[in-house]
Design a protein around this motif. Structure first.
Motif, PDB file in Angstrom:
ATOM      1  N   VAL A   1     137.147 -59.643  52.120  1.00 46.84           N
ATOM      2  CA  VAL A   1     138.326 -60.178  52.474  1.00 46.84           C
ATOM      3  C   VAL A   1     138.717 -61.506  51.626  1.00 46.84           C
ATOM      4  CG1 VAL A   1     139.437 -61.223  54.427  1.00 46.84           C
ATOM      5  CG2 VAL A   1     138.595 -58.931  54.841  1.00 46.84           C
ATOM      6  N   ILE A   2     137.933 -62.229  51.549  1.00 44.95           N
ATOM      7  CA  ILE A   2     137.994 -63.662  51.105  1.00 44.95           C
ATOM      8  C   ILE A   2     138.663 -63.210  49.491  1.00 44.95           C
ATOM      9  CG2 ILE A   2     137.014 -65.581  50.162  1.00 44.95           C
ATOM     10  CD1 ILE A   2     135.645 -65.844  52.679  1.00 44.95           C
ATOM     11  N   PHE A   3     137.927 -62.365  48.862  1.00 53.24           N
ATOM     12  CA  PHE A   3     138.270 -62.336  47.510  1.00 53.24           C
ATOM     13  C   PHE A   3     139.613 -61.424  47.169  1.00 53.24           C
ATOM     14  CE2 PHE A   3     135.076 -63.320  44.166  1.00 53.24           C
ATOM     15  CZ  PHE A   3     134.273 -64.134  45.104  1.00 53.24           C
TER      16      PHE A   3
ATOM     17  N   GLY B   1     141.883 -60.215  58.209  1.00 50.50           N
ATOM     18  CA  GLY B   1     141.932 -60.301  56.784  1.00 50.50           C
ATOM     19  C   GLY B   1     142.317 -59.105  56.308  1.00 50.50           C
TER      20      GLY B   1
ATOM     21  N   ASN C   1     145.329 -60.161  42.007  1.00 49.79           N
ATOM     22  CA  ASN C   1     146.790 -59.834  41.635  1.00 49.79           C
ATOM     23  C   ASN C   1     146.839 -58.424  41.401  1.00 49.79           C
ATOM     24  OD1 ASN C   1     149.077 -60.523  40.701  1.00 49.79           O
ATOM     25  ND2 ASN C   1     148.687 -60.681  38.707  1.00 49.79           N
TER      26      ASN C   1
ATOM     27  N   LYS D   1     140.595 -67.402  37.180  1.00 54.44           N
ATOM     28  CA  LYS D   1     140.635 -68.075  35.659  1.00 54.44           C
ATOM     29  C   LYS D   1     141.859 -67.306  35.073  1.00 54.44           C
ATOM     30  CE  LYS D   1     136.868 -70.161  36.085  1.00 54.44           C
ATOM     31  NZ  LYS D   1     136.947 -71.466  36.110  1.00 54.44           N
TER      32      LYS D   1
ATOM     33  N   ILE E   1     141.733 -67.769  56.575  1.00 52.12           N
ATOM     34  CA  ILE E   1     141.404 -67.075  55.565  1.00 52.12           C
ATOM     35  C   ILE E   1     142.177 -67.333  54.233  1.00 52.12           C
ATOM     36  CG2 ILE E   1     141.348 -64.610  54.658  1.00 52.12           C
ATOM     37  CD1 ILE E   1     140.450 -63.541  57.469  1.00 52.12           C
TER      38      ILE E   1
ATOM     39  N   THR F   1     146.069 -64.387  37.243  1.00 53.82           N
ATOM     40  CA  THR F   1     144.938 -64.545  37.066  1.00 53.82           C
ATOM     41  C   THR F   1     144.052 -63.700  37.342  1.00 53.82           C
ATOM     42  OG1 THR F   1     144.891 -65.576  39.346  1.00 53.82           O
ATOM     43  CG2 THR F   1     145.353 -67.293  37.664  1.00 53.82           C
ATOM     44  N   ILE F   2     142.764 -63.646  37.237  1.00 53.79           N
ATOM     45  CA  ILE F   2     141.677 -62.696  37.478  1.00 53.79           C
ATOM     46  C   ILE F   2     140.759 -63.768  38.161  1.00 53.79           C
ATOM     47  CG2 ILE F   2     141.825 -61.132  35.540  1.00 53.79           C
ATOM     48  CD1 ILE F   2     139.158 -62.587  34.392  1.00 53.79           C
ATOM     49  N   THR F   3     139.756 -63.150  38.955  1.00 52.90           N
ATOM     50  CA  THR F   3     138.804 -63.766  39.743  1.00 52.90           C
ATOM     51  C   THR F   3     137.522 -63.668  39.288  1.00 52.90           C
ATOM     52  OG1 THR F   3     140.487 -63.464  41.701  1.00 52.90           O
ATOM     53  CG2 THR F   3     138.398 -64.285  42.329  1.00 52.90           C
ATOM     54  N   LEU F   4     136.671 -64.387  39.266  1.00 54.31           N
ATOM     55  CA  LEU F   4     135.359 -64.321  38.801  1.00 54.31           C
ATOM     56  C   LEU F   4     134.483 -63.868  39.825  1.00 54.31           C
ATOM     57  CD1 LEU F   4     134.670 -67.576  36.695  1.00 54.31           C
ATOM     58  CD2 LEU F   4     135.601 -65.420  35.942  1.00 54.31           C
ATOM     59  N   ASP F   5     133.600 -62.861  39.655  1.00 54.72           N
ATOM     60  CA  ASP F   5     132.617 -62.282  40.789  1.00 54.72           C
ATOM     61  C   ASP F   5     131.390 -62.158  40.158  1.00 54.72           C
ATOM     62  OD1 ASP F   5     131.823 -61.430  43.093  1.00 54.72           O
ATOM     63  OD2 ASP F   5     133.370 -59.903  43.272  1.00 54.72           O
TER      64      ASP F   5
ATOM     65  N   LEU G   1     150.860 -66.658  49.361  1.00 50.64           N
ATOM     66  CA  LEU G   1     150.515 -65.376  48.941  1.00 50.64           C
ATOM     67  C   LEU G   1     150.964 -64.686  47.690  1.00 50.64           C
ATOM     68  CD1 LEU G   1     149.636 -63.848  52.631  1.00 50.64           C
ATOM     69  CD2 LEU G   1     148.037 -64.603  50.959  1.00 50.64           C
TER      70      LEU G   1
ATOM     71  N   LEU H   1     137.092 -70.116  41.184  1.00 46.55           N
ATOM     72  CA  LEU H   1     136.939 -68.620  40.835  1.00 46.55           C
ATOM     73  C   LEU H   1     138.121 -68.008  40.135  1.00 46.55           C
ATOM     74  CD1 LEU H   1     135.546 -67.255  44.284  1.00 46.55           C
ATOM     75  CD2 LEU H   1     134.306 -67.735  42.302  1.00 46.55           C
TER      76      LEU H   1
ATOM     77  N   VAL I   1     142.257 -61.934  48.766  1.00 47.37           N
ATOM     78  CA  VAL I   1     143.260 -62.962  48.918  1.00 47.37           C
ATOM     79  C   VAL I   1     143.700 -63.265  47.389  1.00 47.37           C
ATOM     80  CG1 VAL I   1     144.131 -65.262  49.468  1.00 47.37           C
ATOM     81  CG2 VAL I   1     142.652 -63.764  50.855  1.00 47.37           C
ATOM     82  N   LEU I   2     142.502 -63.431  46.665  1.00 51.02           N
ATOM     83  CA  LEU I   2     142.964 -63.875  45.194  1.00 51.02           C
ATOM     84  C   LEU I   2     143.440 -62.791  44.265  1.00 51.02           C
ATOM     85  CD1 LEU I   2     139.694 -65.904  45.177  1.00 51.02           C
ATOM     86  CD2 LEU I   2     141.705 -66.970  45.943  1.00 51.02           C
TER      87      LEU I   2
ATOM     88  N   LEU J   1     145.701 -58.749  57.124  1.00 51.39           N
ATOM     89  CA  LEU J   1     146.636 -59.637  56.132  1.00 51.39           C
ATOM     90  C   LEU J   1     146.785 -59.181  54.858  1.00 51.39           C
ATOM     91  CD1 LEU J   1     147.555 -62.300  55.771  1.00 51.39           C
ATOM     92  CD2 LEU J   1     145.221 -63.344  55.274  1.00 51.39           C
TER      93      LEU J   1
END
Lengths: 81, 597
Positions: free
Chosen positions: B253-255, B383, B260, A73, A59, B479-483, B474, A71, B257-258, B386
């Protein structure tokens, strides 16, 4: 948290890890135990441990790769574009 | 004979009085309403009540059965805890919005017809928007606007579907709908948006983290879980939901992780957890539907607790990004431990409430022999622990030797609310029979079977090992994550650019062309004879120029013609010619007249 306390915590953790797997192995060895497993892997002792460890690493690595290359940015992305 | 009031109306009409009360009276009143509603629920008997004739249909406000009651109970309990958490808020408007939001959710839980369902859905969307907007920042305002637009779209899908359904069946009763015609696709889409199922989920992770500290806690519970209620009622056993749910659980769960932002991470875990419920609805067996209901019940409690913990940090530090937090354990140990109870619950540790409900959904998947679904859901559990159990507490309360900023424990009412919620999370974990007795179907499930406990413990303990090894990866990044909200956030901008630039250029060129045409017609009509003369001469001049030795003279004549234009058209025609023309026209007219008369 002091250093000694952290060390103790980690010993406790190792003990937990060990016990959680040991109990399952012993259970499977016991003649009175009948696993009513729905899937094959539920009959393997320690499957949860392996899946947990590998799953966790997967994961982190997969989503970090997704984020890094695609993803994630800069914070003002939506203002700029 | 009805001895009870509609609990939704206790909130909705009760909310209207809130602005007129001040200080302690207002606080007492805020706490009184959920208590009243709870007592009211005790007096409710199952059956169908509050039927109101409307046109040739019948609106049903009170369909009471085990399924609607269990959802009503958790909504009322949650609203009580959240109201305690929000007691220090001075703005009456925020309380009013929250109470109308809760009331309309309760209204939705008890509806028995599709029209009222649509109305309560819209009311929920509008009232909840204010909980975002009251934050007062520009980001919150914009997120609130996007939030309401998405929900208006969902409402339109729902309304369209309902109208088609009523056309086809002739009945507005809200029972099992199933997935069999266009109408049901539309209704399902409406509720998939409300349940935040990818790719229609982005509004949730976009809007919830921008809401007020207390408003976000309310938001976590009602919209998505009321959609789960509708899905259980209307779409049990719809197979596509199994896959949507399992993918949803892993997607969140995957998103996470990214992320902030602490609350955005938790918002992605709402999506992930709702995935279990959607999956349970899709499986559709009594075990799975019980599991979905139980998980909704538990989820509302632990997710509220997690958002309360995150909200406490934001309340006292004004910061929400992991890159700006860390080392807060020194100042906020109580908040930390209460948060951890929520984290253990969502992760499904034995003795906490997530364990007794999540494993029911997993058992449902196992009994239906869905190995891949089972593995996906189990993987999502990894996740979940985690992030909410390890990453958030590590980055917010530890990670740095020195605290990132000054902090203190949050106001007492917040701590009390968190304490009570944590108590309920643990109580249901230790004594799940309270919950199991409320579920819509009889429960034949023992959560504390040795296999379940050991499997889950191993999974989570070894997740910790993986986390500890890779904890360096981790750390938050600024940053921001695009969705999928990219499609409407950037797509709309591009669309507006298209309207303003190419489309406007085109329209103005059409406009200019037309104006030129009109003015040339005006020019022509001032003296058609002279104009024709000029036009013919100009064409002849251009065409004959290479062969014309005296073209300079010719050009001068042409200039002269243009200068004197339009001249005097009346003078240039002699009187005799005029008379002749009149006679010709008269003769023409007479000829026609004699032929056809």
């Amino acid at each position: 948290m002091g250093k000694i306390e952290m060390k103790h915590l980690f010993w406790m953790l190792y003990a937990c890890l060990f016990v959680s797997v040991l109990v399952e192995v012993l259970l499977h060895l016991s003649p009175h135990f009948h696993a009513h497993a729905a899937f094959v892997w539920q009959e393997i002792p320690g499957f949860g441990a392996v899946y947990g460890f590998i799953g966790c690493i997967l994961i982190i690595v997969v989503s970090k790769a997704l984020g890094h290359h695609w993803l994630q940015k800069e914070e003002d992305y939506y203002e700029k574009h | 004979m009805i001895e009870w009031l509609h609990p939704g109306f206790i909130y909705i009409f009760g909310a209207l009085l809130i602005p007129f009360l001040k200080g302690k009276w207002q606080k007492a009143y805020l706490l009184l309403l959920p208590v009243l509603a709870f007592v009211d629920l005790q007096y409710m008997s199952t059956g169908v009540f509050w039927r109101i004739p409307f046109l040739e249909y019948e609106l049903v406000f009170g369909r009471v059965d085990k399924l609607s009651l269990v959802f009503a109970y958790i909504f009322v309990i949650a609203s009580f805890l959240m109201t305690i958490y929000a007691l220090h808020v001075e703005r009456s408007g925020e309380h009013v919005a929250a109470f109308i939001y809760v009331g309309s959710t309760l209204g939705l839980v008890f509806v028995g017809d599709l029209f009222t369902l649509v109305v309560f859905c819209e009311l929920m969307a509008i009232s909840s928007m204010f909980l975002i907007g009251y934050r007062g920042t520009r980001a919150a305002f914009e997120a609130g606007l996007r939030y309401i637009m998405v929900h208006i779209f969902a409402g339109a899908c729902l309304l369209g579907g309902v109208i088609m359904h009523v056309q086809a069946t002739g009945s507005i009763a809200f029972n099992t709908i199933g997935l069999n015609d266009f109408a049901s696709y539309f209704i399902l889409t409406g509720f998939l948006i409300n349940a935040a199922v990818p790719p229609l989920h982005a509004w949730l992770a976009d809007a919830y983290p921008e809401a007020t500290v207390t408003g976000a806690v309310f938001l976590t519970a009602f919209t998505t879980k009321s959609s789960i209620y509708v899905l259980i009622r209307g779409f049990p056993g719809v197979e596509v939901l199994i896959w949507l749910g399992a993918i949803m659980a892993v997607y969140g769960v995957i998103f996470a992780v990214l992320e902030n932002d602490i609350r955005r991470l938790l918002a992605y875990h709402i999506i992930s957890q709702v995935g279990y419920m959607v999956c349970g609805v899709g499986i559709g067996t009594t075990m799975a539907l019980n599991g979905a209901t139980a998980h909704a019940f538990c989820h509302i409690l632990y997710k509220a607790l997690l958002f309360m913990g995150a909200g406490a940090i934001i309340e006292v530090t004004g910061r929400s990004k992991f890159t700006e937090l860390g080392g807060l354990y020194k100042y906020m140990p109580i908040t930390f431990w209460l948060y951890m109870i929520g984290a253990f619950s969502i992760s499904g540790f034995p003795l906490f409430n997530g364990f007794v409900s999540k494993t029911m959904v997993l058992e449902g998947a196992a009994l239906a022999h869905l190995p891949i679904i089972w593995l996906l859901l189990e993987g999502a559990s990894i996740g979940t622990f985690l992030h909410t159990g390890l990453k958030v507490p590590y980055l917010a309360w530890f990670a740095r030797k020195e605290p990132a900023c000054e902090a203190r424990e949050p106001p007492k009412n917040m701590l009390v609310a968190m304490g009570l919620t944590a108590f309920l999370c643990t109580l249901l974990g230790v004594y799940p029979q309270i919950l199991y007795r409320m579920l819509p179907y009889p429960v034949e499930y023992a959560p504390y079977a040795v296999g379940h406990v050991i499997g889950m413990s191993q999974l989570l303990l070894f997740t910790f090992v993986g986390f500890w090894l890779l904890r360096g990866m981790l750390h938050g990044t600024p940053t921001i994550t695009l969705d999928t909200d990219w499609f409407y956030r950037i797509g709309m901008k591009k669309f507006i650019w298209f309207c303003q630039k190419p489309l406007m250029t085109f329209s103005s060129s059409v406009n200019n062309g037309l104006m030129k045409l009109v003015s040339s017609i005006v020019w022509f009509s001032r003296n058609p004879a002279a104009a024709t003369n000029i036009m013919v001469n100009s064409v002849a001049f251009v065409v004959l120029r290479p062969f014309n030795p005296v073209y300079k003279q010719y050009a001068r004549n042409l200039e002269e013609l243009k200068k004197t234009y339009p001249g005097n058209p009346a003078k240039s025609v002699a009187v005799g010619t005029g008379v002749l023309l009149t006679l010709v026209f008269l003769a023409f007219y007479l000829t026609i007249y004699f032929i056809y008369a």
